[in-house]
Each structure stands twice: as C-alpha cells, then as structure tokens.
Design an enzyme around this catalytic site. Structure first.
Site, PDB file in Angstrom:
ATOM      1  N   HIS A   1     -13.655   3.316   1.372  1.00 56.35           N
ATOM      2  CA  HIS A   1     -14.207   2.239   0.553  1.00 56.35           C
ATOM      3  C   HIS A   1     -15.449   1.624   1.182  1.00 56.35           C
ATOM      4  O   HIS A   1     -15.949   0.615   0.726  1.00 56.35           O
ATOM      5  CB  HIS A   1     -13.129   1.186   0.244  1.00 56.35           C
TER       6      HIS A   1
ATOM      7  N   ASP B   1     -11.156   6.448  15.685  1.00 56.95           N
ATOM      8  CA  ASP B   1     -11.888   7.555  15.048  1.00 56.95           C
ATOM      9  C   ASP B   1     -13.125   7.959  15.851  1.00 56.95           C
ATOM     10  O   ASP B   1     -13.465   9.144  15.948  1.00 56.95           O
ATOM     11  CB  ASP B   1     -12.226   7.240  13.575  1.00 56.95           C
TER      12      ASP B   1
ATOM     13  N   ARG C   1       0.810  -1.227   0.000  1.00 61.97           N
ATOM     14  CA  ARG C   1       0.000   0.000   0.000  1.00 61.97           C
ATOM     15  C   ARG C   1       0.843   1.278   0.000  1.00 61.97           C
ATOM     16  O   ARG C   1       0.579   2.193  -0.779  1.00 61.97           O
ATOM     17  CB  ARG C   1      -0.921   0.021   1.231  1.00 61.97           C
TER      18      ARG C   1
HETATM   19  N1  UDP Z   1      -3.944  -1.112  10.066  1.00 60.86           N
HETATM   20  C1  UDP Z   1      -3.094  -1.109  11.136  1.00 60.86           C
HETATM   21  N2  UDP Z   1      -2.835  -2.297  11.775  1.00 60.86           N
HETATM   22  C2  UDP Z   1      -3.390  -3.444  11.354  1.00 60.86           C
HETATM   23  C3  UDP Z   1      -4.249  -3.446  10.231  1.00 60.86           C
HETATM   24  C4  UDP Z   1      -4.527  -2.244   9.621  1.00 60.86           C
HETATM   25  O1  UDP Z   1      -2.583  -0.070  11.531  1.00 60.86           O
HETATM   26  O2  UDP Z   1      -3.117  -4.474  11.943  1.00 60.86           O
HETATM   27  C5  UDP Z   1      -4.218   0.157   9.400  1.00 60.86           C
HETATM   28  C6  UDP Z   1      -4.078   0.084   7.900  1.00 60.86           C
HETATM   29  O3  UDP Z   1      -2.752   0.280   7.528  1.00 60.86           O
HETATM   30  C7  UDP Z   1      -5.013   1.171   7.441  1.00 60.86           C
HETATM   31  C8  UDP Z   1      -6.110   1.166   8.505  1.00 60.86           C
HETATM   32  O4  UDP Z   1      -5.545   0.514   9.640  1.00 60.86           O
HETATM   33  O5  UDP Z   1      -4.381   2.435   7.433  1.00 60.86           O
HETATM   34  C9  UDP Z   1      -7.360   0.454   8.063  1.00 60.86           C
HETATM   35  O6  UDP Z   1      -7.018  -0.833   7.642  1.00 60.86           O
HETATM   36  P1  UDP Z   1      -7.774  -1.562   6.450  1.00 60.86           P
HETATM   37  O7  UDP Z   1      -7.869  -0.651   5.278  1.00 60.86           O
HETATM   38  O8  UDP Z   1      -7.060  -2.855   6.200  1.00 60.86           O
HETATM   39  O9  UDP Z   1      -9.179  -1.872   7.070  1.00 60.86           O
HETATM   40  P2  UDP Z   1     -10.594  -1.163   6.919  1.00 60.86           P
HETATM   41  O10 UDP Z   1     -10.444   0.033   6.049  1.00 60.86           O
HETATM   42  O11 UDP Z   1     -11.461  -2.179   6.297  1.00 60.86           O
HETATM   43  O12 UDP Z   1     -10.983  -0.815   8.308  1.00 60.86           O
HETATM   44 MN    MN Z   2      -9.264   0.548   4.407  1.00 59.12          MN
END
Ligand code: UDP
Ligand code: MN
Length: 362
Positions: A297, A273, A111
């Site tokens: 997303h 958040d 990423r």
């Molecule tokens: N992230 C993190 N630790 C983790 C998994 C995810 O810090 O173990 C971060 C990731 O890099 C991203 C954010 O948390 O910036 C959200 O992760 P992701 O997009 O995979 O999940 P979603 O958007 O579905 O919550």
């Molecule tokens: Mn995400």
C-alpha cells in the site's frame, strides 16, 4: 585391427576436439552460481534485463502498471504469463511453496480473519502464521500452522527481525522449495505466484520482489568490515511480499539461521526486509530480481488497470477512512461490504466459494 601410430594420434586428436566441444557446451549449464549483477533467468523464456545498480532499473521503459513506483514496472516483462508452453518441465506445485504471513496479536481479528476467509483457505497446508501471542481461536483454525514466535509485540526493528528470523528457520526446516514472505494486509493470488515461481528453478539463486525505493539503499558495512566503508544494495519491500529460492536461502544461513538474522540486523541497524536484501545482495552478491507483480500500500493501488488485477502476485490495501488505497475492482461487493476488495478478488478467482454471490461468471 592394427592401429598405426599416426592413425592413433589422429584419433586422439579428434577425440580431444570432440571432448573440448562437449565441455564448452556444458559450461553454461554447469554454472549454477550467478555472480553479482547476473540474474537468474526464468526457465522457459530468457529475459535480458539486468537490475544491477540503480542506473539500469531507472533506465527501463515503463510498460507495466502506472503506479507510484512505476520505475520498476516492466522490468520483468510479462514473460511468465505466457509460459504455459513449458509443459515438459516438472511443474511446481503449490505445496512446494512455504508462505509466511507476519502478523501480531492485535491484527488476528481485523486482518487475519479476512485472509483465512479468502486466499489462505486455498493454501492451508503451506501457509504459516507468525505471530506474537497465543490465540485459542486462531489455534483451532490453523493448528500447527500458527507459530507463536514469542517475539515482542512491539513494532520495533528488533521485534520484526525476531519474527523474520523464526520465519527463516521454519522454512529451512520445512524442506519446501520456495520461501515467500507476506504481511497480514496482503492478498496472495496463488495461481499467479505458482506461475511466477515455476518460471525459475528453486536450486538457482533467486530473490524476487519489489523495491519500494527507486535507488539502492546505502548502509555502513559492519559485517564484513568495521563500518568505515558503506555498501549499496537493493531490497524487496516486505509489505509487498517477496520470495527466495531454497538454493539461495541455504546460502544465507551463516547470517540468517538460529538467531544470526537478529545479530546481522543489529549490526547494520536496518529493518527486517532491508536485512534480507543486505544478506543477499551485499554479502552473497546475488541481485534482487525486480518484479512489478508484488504490491504494497506504499504505491497507489487505485491506478492498477482493473483487467490486470488478477494477474498480479500480491495485492494490499491501506487507509480505509480518509485516504482509501485499494485495488479498483468493482462489482460483487460494495466498498462497505468489502473495503479491502479482497473478497471481490477472491470471488473472481474462485466463484464457486460458498459465500460468493452466485450467478457471477467471469
Ligand atoms: N506488525 C507486527 N507487529 C506490530 C505491528 C505490525 O508484527 O507491532 C506486522 C503487521 O501484522 C504487518 C506488518 O507488521 O504484517 C506491517 O504492519 P502494518 O501494515 O501495520 O504497517 P506498514 O505496512 O505501514 O509498515
Ligand atoms: Mn501494511
């Protein structure tokens, strides 16, 4: 000159009238603390929407982009895209914005690399990467702008709040005017971000972002009371990015600085958040300014009008394989070459970039 007592008191009376008028005129400008429900007004052009409570947000007419959480669109109007008339004010520079990117070791390649190749390359000095593991290659690329939080690499509330806590402290230390948080699957359209933030003052209490829900969240109040009562508040979803003015960030300090953020999050048992929203809306009584310009997303990105994409502040992508959710921007790179569409967006914004296809003019 001789002054008769009557003339003097008449003059005094007139002078005090003038003073009163002046004070009355000055009151609105001196009031820097918006009370609950009062939103900071963009500087150049007033905007009348208030996001107080759920009813207001839901009752809004939808004029923006038809995505899943469309209820919030149109809240901001498009005021800040026609603000170029405000030249008299001191312009906000990109260097005044602190951009925190949350990431984790396993996403450094898949990423972060894309972000460095695209938007981060245009905001190197003010973009800070908050991660959880040392990475020589990343360190070489970004040096002091990589912050190893030493937080756990787990996707738990504690680990994510630990990162947010470090982000907050680094921002305060930075002396910059705005704190913006994004995830590592966000593209930040820097000119739009700069334009949006320059329509507010960093000394005002400003919390800008996109809610992921169409109603405020409810939590047991365990900070101000014993948890027997509940509080309702809005929060900006972290996955779409959000921004906070320095003025407001400083006020958050008792609950956010030096590890207090983790304590606060633990007390209300909510993710990072939500905890930000709780501190700002519930504790400081400052309202979230809902904006449709930030995107995660969680919404249907395919439904964004193609000619509006470059005006957004953040973009995201999700589900490449079976359920692709990316912004509908065509040309330049195929879906195979640019599955997230971030490269295409970047080349439209910065066509001179060396790896962008030549002969494309927009
Ligand atoms: N992230 C993190 N630790 C983790 C998994 C995810 O810090 O173990 C971060 C990731 O890099 C991203 C954010 O948390 O910036 C959200 O992760 P992701 O997009 O995979 O999940 P979603 O958007 O579905 O919550
Ligand atoms: Mn995400």
């Amino acid at each position: 000159m001789h002054l008769s007592p009557v003339g003097t008191s008449r003059r005094c009376f007139l002078a005090s009238l003038a003073l009163c008028a002046l004070v009355l005129l000055l009151i609105p400008t001196l009031q820097t603390q918006p009370r609950q429900g009062k939103l900071p007004q963009p500087l150049p052009r007033g905007r009348s929407s208030s996001c107080e409570g759920a009813n207001n947000a839901i009752g809004l007419s939808v004029t923006g982009l038809p995505t899943v959480d469309a209820k919030f669109q149109g809240v901001q109007g498009d005021a800040h895209f026609s603000v170029s008339g405000s030249r008299s004010r001191e312009a906000l520079e990109l260097k005044d914005i602190f951009i925190a990117v949350k990431t984790t070791r396993k996403y450094h390649k898949s990423r972060l690399q894309l972000l460095f190749q695209t938007w981060v390359s245009k905001a190197k000095e003010q973009t800070f990467i908050f991660t959880d593991g040392e990475d020589k290659e990343l360190r070489q690329k970004a040096g002091g702008n990589v912050i190893n939080t030493n937080c756990s690499a787990a996707h738990t509330r504690q680990a994510l709040c630990c990162k947010m806590s470090v982000e907050y402290d680094k921002f305060i230390e930075s002396q910059k005017k705005w704190f913006c948080h994004v995830d590592d699957d966000n593209y930040v359209i820097l000119p739009s971000l700069q334009r949006l933030l320059s329509s507010y003052s960093h000394t005002q209490d400003v919390y800008l972002g996109r809610p992921s829900l169409d109603h405020p969240i409810e939590a047991a109040e365990r900070v101000k009371s014993d948890g027997s009562t509940s509080v309702k508040f809005w929060f900006a979803t972290g996955g779409a990015g959000f921004c906070i003015s320095r003025g407001l960030a400083l006020k958050m300090s008792p609950w956010a600085s030096l590890g207090n953020f983790i304590t606060t999050a633990e007390k209300i048992r909510l993710p990072d958040d939500c905890t930000i929203g709780y501190i700002i809306e519930a504790l400081l009584e400052v309202s979230l300014t809902h904006t449709h310009l930030f995107h995660s997303h969680l919404e249907n990105l395919q439904r964004m009008p193609a000619d509006d994409i470059l005006n957004q502040v953040t973009l995201s992508y999700g589900g490449f394989e079976n359920r692709r959710n990316v912004v509908p921007i065509a040309g330049m790179f195929s879906l195979a070459e640019d599955p997230s569409r971030f490269k295409t967006v970047h080349c439209l914004l910065y066509p001179e970039t060396d790896w962008c296809p030549r002969n494309i003019h927009h």
